[in-house]
Design an enzyme around this catalytic site. Structure first.
Site, PDB file in Angstrom:
ATOM      1  N   LEU A 117       0.813  -1.224   0.000  1.00 57.35           N
ATOM      2  CA  LEU A 117       0.000   0.000   0.000  1.00 57.35           C
ATOM      3  C   LEU A 117       0.848   1.276   0.000  1.00 57.35           C
ATOM      4  CD1 LEU A 117      -3.017  -0.816   2.363  1.00 57.35           C
ATOM      5  CD2 LEU A 117      -2.827  -1.129  -0.096  1.00 57.35           C
ATOM      6  N   ASP A 164       5.333   4.109  -6.977  1.00 63.07           N
ATOM      7  CA  ASP A 164       4.807   4.444  -5.645  1.00 63.07           C
ATOM      8  C   ASP A 164       5.017   5.913  -5.304  1.00 63.07           C
ATOM      9  OD1 ASP A 164       4.671   1.697  -5.530  1.00 63.07           O
ATOM     10  OD2 ASP A 164       5.228   1.615  -3.410  1.00 63.07           O
TER      11      ASP A 164
END
Ligand code: PMV
Length: 329
Positions: A117, A164
């Site tokens: 995440l 990311d």
């Protein structure tokens, strides 16, 4: 004192294939890491971290001696946390031309660690933003994303894609292909995340796909097929077609499973979401354990995941259109 925050992210499409030059589409989610930075009178760094998945620790260090953690979390967690903060501090010192600036750094994160995440990217990006502002310098989004990438690259010994750090810095849905990073249009996305409480070894998983790809032409074809699927996914996003997006997410999970990066708990969560009539579901990130992401405008998937053996936490996390932002200054 400056507090900045950055969101976590999920991959809608394209993890692993992005390593071989195919495009990927990550998107930011409404779960944040907040980093508060206060300049010190000396050149030392004190890091205090509180995270969902750890009890919290404080460590102080400087140019003279190494720091000693003062609480009962494993040394590897502390080392990993400090490595990212340290790399972020180096980027901030460089950007502000203040090589010996010292800081107190407080990290608070709602993003499970190491679970696909983007927790480390969010901490790095928010830390660079807060530390540079504390030194009176404001970086534009492109420079912040680039410095966050370089910090992750240093902290991960050269193993990092731009996906990311770019995504969490600018927010929303983005498209990453090699060094080419851009924001793309996306409708509101009813995302649900399921977390099995674990994490995969990204390096091992990437190496496994590389081996398969070298050994079998059809594995290389599978990686290319993920690239084709990502391009269709971009069209579905632009059209705001959630049903098509869901079908393509299901397809992407199947291809990732074929490449050997799913796991029993990830598959159970994906199937629980499908049985609950989610529009689609797939693992997100490196795989092997960690998180799945499902698309479901109803509460059904979240409820089903809460009762799925192997699922430790399930939460709704809508697409977050905001990247790094200042929370307090
Ligand atoms: O698990 P995460 O969020 O770090 O994602 C890894 C994504 C990979 O494509 C497997 C590797 C990479 O660097 O892009």
């Amino acid at each position: 004192m400056v507090t900045s925050s950055a969101p976590g992210k999920v991959y809608l499409f394209g993890e692993h294939a992005v390593v071989y030059g195919e495009p990927a589409v990550p998107c930011a989610i409404e779960r944040r890491a907040r980093v508060t930075v206060t300049e010190r009178a000396d050149d030392r760094i004190r890091v205090h971290a509180e995270d969902l998945s750890l009890d919290g620790f404080t460590v102080e260090y400087g140019s003279d001696a190494g720091g000693t953690p003062d609480v009962n979390v494993s040394e590897s967690v502390v080392e990993a946390g400090v490595r990212y903060v340290d790399a972020a501090v180096e980027q901030a010192r460089d950007a502000a031309d203040a090589p010996s600036a010292g800081f107190d750094v407080d990290v608070e994160s709602e993003i499970p660690l190491g679970a696909g995440l983007g927790s480390s990217a969010a901490v790095v990006s928010a830390a660079i933003d807060a530390a540079t502002r504390e030194l009176g310098v404001e970086l534009d989004e492109a420079e912040l994303a680039d410095r966050a990438y370089r910090a992750e690259f240093d902290a991960q010994d050269g193993e990092a894609s731009r996906a990311d750090t770019y995504c969490v810095t600018v927010g929303g849905a983005v498209r990453v292909e090699g060094d080419d990073c851009r924001s793309i249009e996306a409708p509101d996305l009813p995302l649900v995340v399921g977390f099995d409480g674990g994490s995969g070894d990204t390096g091992e998983l990437v190496a496994g796909v590389r081996r398969l790809r070298e050994e079998y032409d059809f594995a290389a074809d599978t990686v290319e097929t993920v690239g084709d699927l990502v391009r269709s996914g971009e069209d579905a996003l632009a059209a705001g077609d959630l049903e098509e997006l869901g079908r393509l997410m299901n397809f992407n999970h199947g291809l990732l499973a074929a490449l050997g990066v799913s796991s029993r708990s990830l598959d159970s969560m994906v199937w629980a979401a499908r049985d609950a009539d989610a529009l689609g579901a797939k693992l997100t990130g490196a795989g092997g354990g960690g998180c799945i992401v499902a698309l479901d405008p109803t509460d059904e998937t979240e409820t089903a995941l809460a009762f799925t053996p192997g699922c430790e936490d399930a939460f709704r996390a809508e697409l977050d259109r905001e990247g790094v932002r200042v929370e307090a200054a």
